[in-house]
Design a protein around this motif. Structure first.
Motif, PDB file in Angstrom:
ATOM      1  N   ALA A  92       3.905  -2.987  57.726  1.00 41.34           N
ATOM      2  CA  ALA A  92       3.698  -3.689  58.686  1.00 41.34           C
ATOM      3  C   ALA A  92       4.651  -4.216  59.434  1.00 41.34           C
ATOM      4  O   ALA A  92       5.689  -4.901  58.900  1.00 41.34           O
ATOM      5  CB  ALA A  92       2.875  -4.859  58.151  1.00 41.34           C
ATOM      6  N   ILE A  93       4.845  -4.080  60.859  1.00 48.58           N
ATOM      7  CA  ILE A  93       5.899  -4.356  61.602  1.00 48.58           C
ATOM      8  C   ILE A  93       5.342  -5.637  62.529  1.00 48.58           C
ATOM      9  O   ILE A  93       4.236  -5.357  62.981  1.00 48.58           O
ATOM     10  CB  ILE A  93       6.284  -3.111  62.642  1.00 48.58           C
ATOM     11  CG1 ILE A  93       6.823  -2.026  61.846  1.00 48.58           C
ATOM     12  CG2 ILE A  93       7.583  -3.845  63.455  1.00 48.58           C
ATOM     13  CD1 ILE A  93       6.907  -0.701  62.686  1.00 48.58           C
ATOM     14  N   MET A  94       6.273  -6.379  62.331  1.00 49.11           N
ATOM     15  CA  MET A  94       5.396  -7.630  63.193  1.00 49.11           C
ATOM     16  C   MET A  94       6.835  -8.770  63.563  1.00 49.11           C
ATOM     17  O   MET A  94       7.967  -8.256  63.198  1.00 49.11           O
ATOM     18  CB  MET A  94       4.616  -8.372  62.159  1.00 49.11           C
ATOM     19  CG  MET A  94       5.440  -9.299  60.889  1.00 49.11           C
ATOM     20  SD  MET A  94       4.272  -9.788  59.410  1.00 49.11           S
ATOM     21  CE  MET A  94       3.409  -8.436  59.036  1.00 49.11           C
ATOM     22  N   THR A 121      14.542  -3.537  63.639  1.00 49.09           N
ATOM     23  CA  THR A 121      14.857  -3.566  65.218  1.00 49.09           C
ATOM     24  C   THR A 121      13.952  -2.622  65.634  1.00 49.09           C
ATOM     25  O   THR A 121      13.933  -1.461  65.670  1.00 49.09           O
ATOM     26  CB  THR A 121      16.381  -3.365  65.536  1.00 49.09           C
ATOM     27  OG1 THR A 121      17.288  -4.085  64.776  1.00 49.09           O
ATOM     28  CG2 THR A 121      16.661  -3.373  67.042  1.00 49.09           C
ATOM     29  N   GLY A 122      13.136  -2.891  66.832  1.00 48.01           N
ATOM     30  CA  GLY A 122      12.443  -2.461  67.747  1.00 48.01           C
ATOM     31  C   GLY A 122      12.981  -1.484  68.513  1.00 48.01           C
ATOM     32  O   GLY A 122      14.030  -1.831  69.176  1.00 48.01           O
ATOM     33  N   GLY A 123      12.750   0.099  68.627  1.00 50.74           N
ATOM     34  CA  GLY A 123      13.452   0.933  69.600  1.00 50.74           C
ATOM     35  C   GLY A 123      13.422   0.516  70.972  1.00 50.74           C
ATOM     36  O   GLY A 123      14.196   1.048  71.758  1.00 50.74           O
ATOM     37  N   PHE A 124      12.219   0.045  71.289  1.00 53.63           N
ATOM     38  CA  PHE A 124      12.235  -0.118  72.822  1.00 53.63           C
ATOM     39  C   PHE A 124      12.858  -1.479  73.253  1.00 53.63           C
ATOM     40  O   PHE A 124      13.602  -1.358  74.241  1.00 53.63           O
ATOM     41  CB  PHE A 124      10.467  -0.141  73.176  1.00 53.63           C
ATOM     42  CG  PHE A 124      10.294  -0.289  74.650  1.00 53.63           C
ATOM     43  CD1 PHE A 124      10.589   0.731  75.335  1.00 53.63           C
ATOM     44  CD2 PHE A 124       9.828  -1.477  75.244  1.00 53.63           C
ATOM     45  CE1 PHE A 124      10.383   0.722  76.776  1.00 53.63           C
ATOM     46  CE2 PHE A 124       9.495  -1.443  76.476  1.00 53.63           C
ATOM     47  CZ  PHE A 124       9.797  -0.375  77.259  1.00 53.63           C
ATOM     48  N   ILE A 133       0.298  -1.432  61.931  1.00 57.29           N
ATOM     49  CA  ILE A 133       0.415  -1.301  60.362  1.00 57.29           C
ATOM     50  C   ILE A 133       0.290   0.181  59.876  1.00 57.29           C
ATOM     51  O   ILE A 133      -0.522   0.831  60.799  1.00 57.29           O
ATOM     52  CB  ILE A 133      -0.821  -2.022  59.772  1.00 57.29           C
ATOM     53  CG1 ILE A 133      -0.756  -3.694  60.238  1.00 57.29           C
ATOM     54  CG2 ILE A 133      -1.220  -1.732  58.414  1.00 57.29           C
ATOM     55  CD1 ILE A 133      -1.890  -4.319  59.764  1.00 57.29           C
ATOM     56  N   PHE A 134       0.942   0.697  59.083  1.00 57.19           N
ATOM     57  CA  PHE A 134       0.723   2.124  58.710  1.00 57.19           C
ATOM     58  C   PHE A 134       0.545   1.848  56.981  1.00 57.19           C
ATOM     59  O   PHE A 134       1.013   1.152  56.513  1.00 57.19           O
ATOM     60  CB  PHE A 134       2.134   2.818  58.638  1.00 57.19           C
ATOM     61  CG  PHE A 134       2.735   2.960  60.064  1.00 57.19           C
ATOM     62  CD1 PHE A 134       2.578   4.106  60.921  1.00 57.19           C
ATOM     63  CD2 PHE A 134       3.809   1.905  60.408  1.00 57.19           C
ATOM     64  CE1 PHE A 134       3.208   3.999  62.221  1.00 57.19           C
ATOM     65  CE2 PHE A 134       4.136   1.929  61.732  1.00 57.19           C
ATOM     66  CZ  PHE A 134       3.557   3.214  62.531  1.00 57.19           C
ATOM     67  N   VAL A 135      -0.611   2.681  56.649  1.00 55.21           N
ATOM     68  CA  VAL A 135      -0.914   3.130  55.323  1.00 55.21           C
ATOM     69  C   VAL A 135      -0.654   4.152  55.063  1.00 55.21           C
ATOM     70  O   VAL A 135      -1.281   5.285  55.406  1.00 55.21           O
ATOM     71  CB  VAL A 135      -2.679   2.563  55.296  1.00 55.21           C
ATOM     72  CG1 VAL A 135      -3.011   2.768  53.688  1.00 55.21           C
ATOM     73  CG2 VAL A 135      -2.900   0.995  55.745  1.00 55.21           C
TER      74      VAL A 135
HETATM   75  P1  2BA Z   1       9.551  -2.041  70.043  1.00 53.31           P
HETATM   76  O1  2BA Z   1      10.106  -0.568  69.870  1.00 53.31           O
HETATM   77  O2  2BA Z   1      10.795  -2.832  70.358  1.00 53.31           O
HETATM   78  O3  2BA Z   1       8.455  -2.025  71.123  1.00 53.31           O
HETATM   79  C1  2BA Z   1       8.004  -3.525  71.557  1.00 53.31           C
HETATM   80  C2  2BA Z   1       6.766  -3.443  72.584  1.00 53.31           C
HETATM   81  O4  2BA Z   1       7.212  -2.852  73.774  1.00 53.31           O
HETATM   82  C3  2BA Z   1       5.650  -2.607  72.150  1.00 53.31           C
HETATM   83  O5  2BA Z   1       4.893  -3.265  71.224  1.00 53.31           O
HETATM   84  C4  2BA Z   1       5.138  -2.092  73.228  1.00 53.31           C
HETATM   85  O6  2BA Z   1       4.267  -3.045  73.835  1.00 53.31           O
HETATM   86  C5  2BA Z   1       6.038  -1.802  74.209  1.00 53.31           C
HETATM   87  N1  2BA Z   1       6.714  -0.468  74.018  1.00 53.31           N
HETATM   88  C6  2BA Z   1       7.287   0.215  73.083  1.00 53.31           C
HETATM   89  N2  2BA Z   1       7.441   1.423  73.717  1.00 53.31           N
HETATM   90  C7  2BA Z   1       7.350   1.586  74.930  1.00 53.31           C
HETATM   91  C8  2BA Z   1       7.592   2.390  75.938  1.00 53.31           C
HETATM   92  N3  2BA Z   1       7.962   3.756  75.514  1.00 53.31           N
HETATM   93  N4  2BA Z   1       6.959   2.449  77.332  1.00 53.31           N
HETATM   94  C9  2BA Z   1       6.443   0.845  77.484  1.00 53.31           C
HETATM   95  N5  2BA Z   1       6.234   0.080  76.655  1.00 53.31           N
HETATM   96  C10 2BA Z   1       6.551   0.168  75.113  1.00 53.31           C
HETATM   97  P2  2BA Z   1       4.007  -2.844  70.009  1.00 53.31           P
HETATM   98  O7  2BA Z   1       3.441  -1.557  70.249  1.00 53.31           O
HETATM   99  O8  2BA Z   1       3.330  -3.866  69.626  1.00 53.31           O
HETATM  100  O9  2BA Z   1       5.250  -2.491  68.634  1.00 53.31           O
HETATM  101  C11 2BA Z   1       6.035  -3.678  68.369  1.00 53.31           C
HETATM  102  C12 2BA Z   1       7.083  -2.758  67.134  1.00 53.31           C
HETATM  103  O10 2BA Z   1       6.493  -2.125  66.304  1.00 53.31           O
HETATM  104  C13 2BA Z   1       8.024  -1.792  68.041  1.00 53.31           C
HETATM  105  O11 2BA Z   1       9.128  -2.572  68.768  1.00 53.31           O
HETATM  106  C14 2BA Z   1       8.414  -0.952  67.025  1.00 53.31           C
HETATM  107  O12 2BA Z   1       9.536  -1.548  66.283  1.00 53.31           O
HETATM  108  C15 2BA Z   1       7.176  -0.931  66.211  1.00 53.31           C
HETATM  109  N6  2BA Z   1       6.295   0.185  66.298  1.00 53.31           N
HETATM  110  C16 2BA Z   1       5.036   0.097  67.036  1.00 53.31           C
HETATM  111  N7  2BA Z   1       4.663   1.413  67.250  1.00 53.31           N
HETATM  112  C17 2BA Z   1       5.408   2.227  65.984  1.00 53.31           C
HETATM  113  C18 2BA Z   1       5.370   3.460  65.571  1.00 53.31           C
HETATM  114  N8  2BA Z   1       4.388   4.427  66.287  1.00 53.31           N
HETATM  115  N9  2BA Z   1       6.429   3.889  64.895  1.00 53.31           N
HETATM  116  C19 2BA Z   1       7.010   3.062  64.497  1.00 53.31           C
HETATM  117  N10 2BA Z   1       7.395   1.938  64.926  1.00 53.31           N
HETATM  118  C20 2BA Z   1       6.601   1.450  65.795  1.00 53.31           C
END
Ligand code: 2BA
Length: 107
Positions: free
Chosen positions: A6-8, A33-36, A96-98
């Motif tokens: 769970a990423i939060m 660290t979030g990629g975006f 969340i991934f399960v």
């Molecule tokens: P981040 O990659 O830093 O993304 C933060 C938020 O930015 C995302 O929230 C989303 O709202 C937005 N975002 C991400 N990529 C984007 C893009 N290419 N274009 C426009 N907006 C974008 P969340 O979706 O709630 O994700 C929060 C964090 O959870 C992400 O941080 C990442 O660390 C992780 N995450 C989310 N989905 C994931 C996945 N499918 N695989 C791996 N990690 C994931």
């Protein structure tokens, strides 16, 4: 058995960890660290029996639900004036991934 990832936000992770621990569910916290946004978030790992997955997801949902927060604007103003400018940001929520666990051992 399942592995719940769970990423939060860092802010929500402490409350989630406490709630899981109270339910005797083991959890490990990783600094990630979030990629975006390239900013810090937290990933919690928990390995549980299939029957407890719903409980874990319920706890995470309850303790890290999305909500809006009013933030003061950082726009500089005269110090004698109360800054009326605020904006709303969405905070919280979890991804969340399960995963199926093939084998689980403590040696
Ligand atoms: P981040 O990659 O830093 O993304 C933060 C938020 O930015 C995302 O929230 C989303 O709202 C937005 N975002 C991400 N990529 C984007 C893009 N290419 N274009 C426009 N907006 C974008 P969340 O979706 O709630 O994700 C929060 C964090 O959870 C992400 O941080 C990442 O660390 C992780 N995450 C989310 N989905 C994931 C996945 N499918 N695989 C791996 N990690 C994931």
């Amino acid at each position: 058995m399942k592995l719940v990832l769970a990423i939060m936000s860092k802010e929500d992770s402490g409350v989630v960890m406490n709630a899981l621990t109270e339910e005797k569910i083991q959890v490990t916290k990783l600094a990630t660290t979030g990629g975006f946004l390239k900013s810090g978030n937290t990933t919690l790992i928990t390995g549980v029996e299939d029957s407890k997955v719903k409980k874990v997801i319920d706890i995470i949902s309850k303790c890290s639900s999305k909500r809006t927060q009013v933030m003061p604007s950082t726009m500089p103003m005269d110090m004698s004036v109360i800054n009326p400018l605020t904006f709303e940001v969405t905070v919280g929520g979890a991804t969340i991934f399960v995963l199926n666990v093939e084998q689980y051992e403590k040696v």
